[in-house]
Scaffold this active site. Structure first.
Site, PDB file in Angstrom:
ATOM      1  N   GLY A  81      -3.394  -0.836   0.186  1.00 42.15           N
ATOM      2  CA  GLY A  81      -2.804  -0.074  -0.908  1.00 42.15           C
ATOM      3  C   GLY A  81      -2.688   1.405  -0.562  1.00 42.15           C
ATOM      4  CG  ASP A  82      -3.995   3.886  -2.574  1.00 39.99           C
ATOM      5  OD1 ASP A  82      -3.389   3.801  -3.651  1.00 39.99           O
ATOM      6  OD2 ASP A  82      -5.193   3.614  -2.431  1.00 39.99           O
TER       7      ASP A  82
ATOM      8  CE  LYS B 186       2.350  -0.330  -2.697  1.00 38.98           C
ATOM      9  NZ  LYS B 186       1.085   0.020  -2.088  1.00 38.98           N
TER      10      LYS B 186
ATOM     11  CG  ASN C 117      -4.017  -2.856 -10.410  1.00 35.48           C
ATOM     12  OD1 ASN C 117      -2.869  -2.812 -10.816  1.00 35.48           O
ATOM     13  ND2 ASN C 117      -4.494  -3.899  -9.768  1.00 35.48           N
ATOM     14  CB  ALA C 118      -0.025   0.089  -9.025  1.00 37.82           C
ATOM     15  N   GLY C 119      -0.859   3.041  -8.465  1.00 39.90           N
ATOM     16  CA  GLY C 119      -0.485   4.425  -8.717  1.00 39.90           C
ATOM     17  C   GLY C 119       0.522   4.834  -7.664  1.00 39.90           C
ATOM     18  CG  HIS C 120       3.913   3.371  -6.911  1.00 40.54           C
ATOM     19  ND1 HIS C 120       4.796   2.385  -7.278  1.00 40.54           N
ATOM     20  CD2 HIS C 120       3.006   2.767  -6.124  1.00 40.54           C
ATOM     21  CE1 HIS C 120       4.430   1.241  -6.734  1.00 40.54           C
ATOM     22  NE2 HIS C 120       3.337   1.450  -6.041  1.00 40.54           N
TER      23      HIS C 120
ATOM     24  CD  GLN D 222      -2.463  -3.562  -6.895  1.00 40.49           C
ATOM     25  OE1 GLN D 222      -1.808  -4.554  -7.125  1.00 40.49           O
ATOM     26  NE2 GLN D 222      -2.479  -2.544  -7.728  1.00 40.49           N
TER      27      GLN D 222
ATOM     28  CB  THR E 107      -5.266   4.373 -10.538  1.00 40.72           C
ATOM     29  OG1 THR E 107      -3.952   4.007 -10.135  1.00 40.72           O
ATOM     30  CG2 THR E 107      -5.602   3.683 -11.842  1.00 40.72           C
ATOM     31  CB  THR E 108      -9.973   5.585 -10.126  1.00 36.40           C
ATOM     32  OG1 THR E 108      -9.840   5.563  -8.714  1.00 36.40           O
ATOM     33  CG2 THR E 108      -9.655   4.225 -10.688  1.00 36.40           C
TER      34      THR E 108
ATOM     35  CE  LYS F 115      -0.525  10.534   2.314  1.00 39.80           C
ATOM     36  NZ  LYS F 115      -1.797  10.514   1.610  1.00 39.80           N
TER      37      LYS F 115
ATOM     38  N   GLY G  65       5.491  14.022   5.371  1.00 40.17           N
ATOM     39  CA  GLY G  65       5.093  14.907   4.264  1.00 40.17           C
ATOM     40  C   GLY G  65       5.392  14.218   2.954  1.00 40.17           C
TER      41      GLY G  65
END
Ligand code: IMP
Length: 447
Positions: free
Chosen positions: A12-13, A16, A38-41, A220, A298-299, A329, A424
């Site tokens: 995950g992370d 995407k 639970n995902a964070g984009h 994820q 997310t967290t 990255k 970047g």
């Protein structure tokens, strides 16, 4: 063209959101097919940073229709907050107009969150994802299509509240759900979202018949997949290509291409084995954390960092059959003396080229590394300027030899071409391989 899937190829992370945002330029639809908030984009457009948990990243193209698919578990209160945030930036209300919720998706209720927050083993995001999928599998879950019937069924409401309270008591959570709570929650959900709840599988099937382009957005990553990942330290859904069709309500033959997104290194949040893990306190692991801003969207938890694990990436290719890889990255590794990558593991003195299934064995695996010389870092403006120049024809060839060697090593090991390289967070900071699926002038976002 049929559908294109964009999937996380690690834990995950991977970045995407950015790849999806770029491809959404040409898409008529963007679909989330599994998981929930639970995902964070994260999408960076100039001065604006968007953090999305439920809304498909394709939202940045205002012509793109958005679907929260049948494979998802959806917290309506989080969706409401995210839509209010979107409205405050754009003054657009997409719900019911270009945003549709599958009537087969499961509803996350406060109960699911309370239950999940009691987790002390997996290190879940605490968003109620696992308990909602468990209810679905136990066939006691509540889908959006069921809400209006449940509202008028007093017996079912009290049975449901009773079941929830029993389960909360087993994990020592002192919260009481009443059937009145459920009634008012369901009434609110229906009032807020009735205009958006549809048979989205049918909608997408017709769209494909009409020749529309559809982006299927993974959440994820393959190593967090419930079946193929590092079980039990995984999420509760199938994150791979097979579910990109199933969780959208279309058939597998309709997915024409599938891109795997991987960082140039590895990160993981939550617990579980991570063979190439480095210290966050010093050296390359600290650099990855700091320059890569490796904190959960997310967290906010710090992500664990480590060198690229090609064994895991190859497993991910086995599961998903990528048409191309997007390596993100790369800029974060600038100025390191050398770049290590893992090509196999040593387990109890034996060299192996796969991830053992049992956690007990995987956590004993020691990475076997190869290394390449590092490269000089650049400022973000320099990377963007290089990326802009690359789009005039040279593509990946514009990168220094040391980076190209690293990319070539990945391609050869995994057996899949690298189609885009992230340098970047900005949506312009990507260098594409010439004539590949990402080789286009990135237009302005349209929101
Ligand atoms: P859950 O999905 O909240 O049940 O969490 C299960 C595991 O998956 C935990 O280790 C989480 O940290 C991890 N996880 C869930 N969603 C993501 C994500 O979007 N990125 C990275 N890790 C995630």
């Amino acid at each position: 063209m049929p559908a294109t899937a964009i999937l996380g190829a690690q834990w995950g992370d991977e970045g995407k959101g950015k790849a999806i945002d770029q491809l959404a330029t040409f898409s008529d639809w963007a679909v989330r097919f599994q998981g929930g908030n639970n995902a964070g984009h994260t999408i960076v457009v100039g001065e604006t940073t968007l953090k999305l948990h439920l809304l498909p990243s394709g939202i940045t193209n205002n012509e793109c229709k958005l679907v929260l698919g049948c494979g998802m578990v959806i917290d309506p209160w989080v969706l409401d907050q995210e839509l209010e945030g979107w409205y405050s930036i754009t003054k657009e209300r997409p719900e019911g107009d270009r945003l549709f919720i599958s009537d087969r998706a499961s509803v996350i209720f406060p109960f699911h969150r309370f239950y999940d927050e009691a987790d002390k083993i997996i290190g879940t995001t605490g968003r109620g994802i696992g308990p909602t999928y468990r209810d679905r599998t136990e066939r006691v879950g509540i889908r959006f299509a069921d809400l209006k019937f449940l509202l008028n069924d007093k017996n079912r409401l009290s049975e449901t509240a009773e079941r929830m309270n029993k389960q909360l008591s087993t994990v020592d959570v002192k919260k009481e759900i009443t059937s009145d709570d459920l009634f008012s929650d369901i009434s609110w959900i229906l009032e807020r979202f009735s205009n958006s709840i549809r048979n989205t599988g049918k909608m997408l099937h017709s769209a494909l018949e009409d020749g529309d382009q559809i982006l299927l957005e993974g959440a994820q990553g393959s190593m967090l997949d419930i079946d193929q990942g590092t079980y039990p330290f995984v999420t509760s859904s199938i994150t791979g290509r097979a579910n990109a069709s199933h969780g959208s309500g279309i058939h597998p033959g309709q997915i024409s291409s599938c891109y795997g997104i991987s960082k140039a290194y590895t990160t993981r949040v939550g617990n579980g084995p991570f063979p190439t893990e480095l210290s966050l306190e010093e050296g390359p692991g600290k650099q990855m954390s700091k320059l890569g801003n490796e904190f959960g969207t997310t967290t906010g938890r710090p992500r664990r960092t480590g060198w690229l694990d090609l064994v895991a990436l190859k497993e991910s290719q086995r599961i998903n059959g990528y048409s191309g890889l997007v390596i993100t990255k790369v800029d974060v590794l600038g100025d390191l003396d050398e770049i290590l990558y893992c090509i196999s593991y040593s387990l109890d003195g034996k060299e192996i080229d796969f991830l053992p299934t049992a956690t007990e064995e995987l956590s004993r695996c020691k990475p076997i590394y190869r290394s390449l010389p590092g490269f000089q870092s650049r400022t973000s403006e320099e990377w963007i300027s290089l990326a802009n120049k690359s789009r005039k024809g040279q593509g990946i060839e514009i990168l220094p030899d040391s980076i190209r060697n690293y990319l070539k090593t990945i391609e050869d090991f995994v057996g899949v071409p690298v189609v885009s390289v992230g340098v970047g967070p900005d949506r312009l900071a990507s260098i594409a391989s010439p004539n590949g699926p990402f080789d286009f002038e990135i237009p302005e976002a349209t929101f």
